[in-house]
Enzyme design. Structure first.
Site, short mmCIF file in Angstrom:
data_model
loop_
_atom_site.label_atom_id
_atom_site.label_comp_id
_atom_site.label_asym_id
_atom_site.label_seq_id
_atom_site.Cartn_x
_atom_site.Cartn_y
_atom_site.Cartn_z
CB ALA A 46 44.14 20.64 17.78
CG ASP A 55 38.53 20.56 3.58
OD1 ASP A 55 39.29 20.59 2.59
OD2 ASP A 55 38.83 21.03 4.69
CB CYS A 101 29.17 22.14 4.53
SG CYS A 101 30.66 22.79 5.26
#
Ligand SMILES: Nc1ncnc2c1ncn2[C@@H]1O[C@H](COP(=O)(O)OP(=O)(O)O)[C@@H](O)[C@H]1O
Ligand SMILES: [Mg+2]
Length: 376
Positions: free
Chosen positions: A79, A323, A353
């Site tokens: 998180a 990623d 992205c």
């Protein structure tokens, strides 16, 4: 190269995943991770559904009924707690942030969501704690279409989280809590987790979980002839040779390549020399992410393949671009695309992205990537 020179064609059908995260027994937060005995093997207390396996010419590869060998991402879930502040607080001082936001992230979860959004069957093997952050991540993975049968909830560690302090002068300060990403892993991974690894079409690893977990996964993949991609992002400790030797494609960005090889990577010539050092360490293919300079795939004994960026209309936020690139490349490969096509597919996903804020929210759907490739 094992498993990578021929397209990975789906041969068998795979049973629908049940998508039930597992629950682990408690662990001792203060021991060394290797000594943790985290997962509960009592079948009654585990919600995991046994997975049948692939039939294959390889006798070590389990037998499955399935259409596509899945992408299996083993790694971190985090998180990210963003706070926007004018300046850092002084010792003993309390200050108010201008605003704050908590977003699901972690390189493992990011890459798994990318696989799911690209409409490829994707499993995430990872750990969260029994807390609200764990729920945030679970929801993000689910909405990305990721199968969660191998996501374990541990009771004695918090979900991994990071406090990201964004200061108005542009400086960022970050505090990371490794939590369930770094602790509570069983000394030996469960048979179910290793089985999904062996049944994969491709396995994706990063460096935000303990090396001993990555090593077990990479070794299991190798025994079943499953290609492994290791993204170099995460911890900057030296990469164990035992891990590198079981990796088919090693994927750093230019900074990570420089750090790992202790060589300059300012020019393509320097990068090529640094890649030679990676070959010496035992990897035969290096997938380099070079930011606005694009990417390149180096294969030992061959000329490197270079892929420029696909220009973005507007660069909003490059978080998660790496990623997205690695995961999209993996999806291309497992779908049987050529290396050139994989590079282009990954560049298209990554340019989409960088045009949206955030990591997970910016990962593109398959249709958007196809549309871009057709129009570019
Ligand atoms: N400004 C940009 N415009 C278009 N694509 C980009 C841009 N920056 C990065 N990319 C794409 O994202 C990929 C990964 O970004 P990069 O910065 O190299 O990774 P990392 O986040 O690991 O540092 C690049 O190889 C490129 O394809
Ligand atoms: Mg970069």
């Amino acid at each position: 190269m094992r498993g990578l020179t021929t397209p990975l064609q789906p041969k068998h059908s795979y049973p629908a995943a049940q998508n039930n995260p597992k629950k682990s027994e408690s662990c001792n937060l203060y021991s060394h991770p290797v000594q943790f005995n985290g997962k509960n093997n009592d079948p009654l207390s585990r919600k995991v559904k046994p997975i049948s396996c692939f039939a294959s010419e390889n006798p070590n590869r389990p037998i499955l009924k399935e259409t596509k060998p899945p992408l299996v991402v083993v790694g971190s879930a985090n998180a990210d707690i963003y706070v926007e502040i004018d300046r850092l607080p002084k010792e003993g001082e309390t200050i108010s942030a201008k605003t704050g936001q908590t977003l699901a992230g972690g390189k493992g979860a990011n890459q798994a969501v990318c696989g799911g959004k690209l409409a490829y069957p994707t499993y995430f093997v990872g750990q969260v704690g029994e807390d609200a952050h764990g729920k945030l991540i679970t929801d993000a993975l689910l909405s990305g279409g990721v199968y969660l049968d191998h996501l374990t909830t541990v009771s004695n560690a918090p979900t991994g989280h990071a406090v990201v302090m964004l200061q108005s002068d542009g400086q960022n300060s970050i505090i990371i809590v490794g939590g369930a990403n770094m602790s509570c892993w069983p000394e030996k991974l469960s048979d179910e987790d290793l089985e999904v690894v062996r049944s994969a079409g491709i396995v994706l690893l990063q460096r935000e979980i303990p090396d001993f977990v990555n090593i077990q996964v990479a070794k299991a993949a190798r025994t079943a002839d499953v290609p492994v991609i290791l993204d170099a992002g995460g911890m900057d400790s030296p990469i164990p040779l035992e891990l590198l030797r079981c990796v088919d494609i090693f994927s750093p960005n230019e900074t990570e390549l420089a750090r790992i090889t202790k060589m300059p990577t300012g020019s393509f010539e320097q990068i090529s020399k640094a890649v030679e050092k990676c070959y010496e360490l035992g990897v035969n293919q290096v997938l380099l992410k070079l930011g606005a300079n694009g990417s390149a795939l180096f294969t030992k004994g061959e000329e490197p393949l270079r892929q420029p960026i696909i220009k973005a209309a507007k660069v909003i936020d490059t978080t998660g671009a790496g990623d997205t690139f690695t995961a999209a490349f993996a999806v291309g490969l497992v779908e049987g695309k050529s290396k050139e096509e994989c590079l282009r597919f990954a560049a298209a996903a990554a340019t989409l992205c960088v045009q949206v804020k955030g990591a997970i929210p910016s990962m593109p759907e398959k249709r958007a990537v196809f549309n871009l490739l057709q129009s570019a």
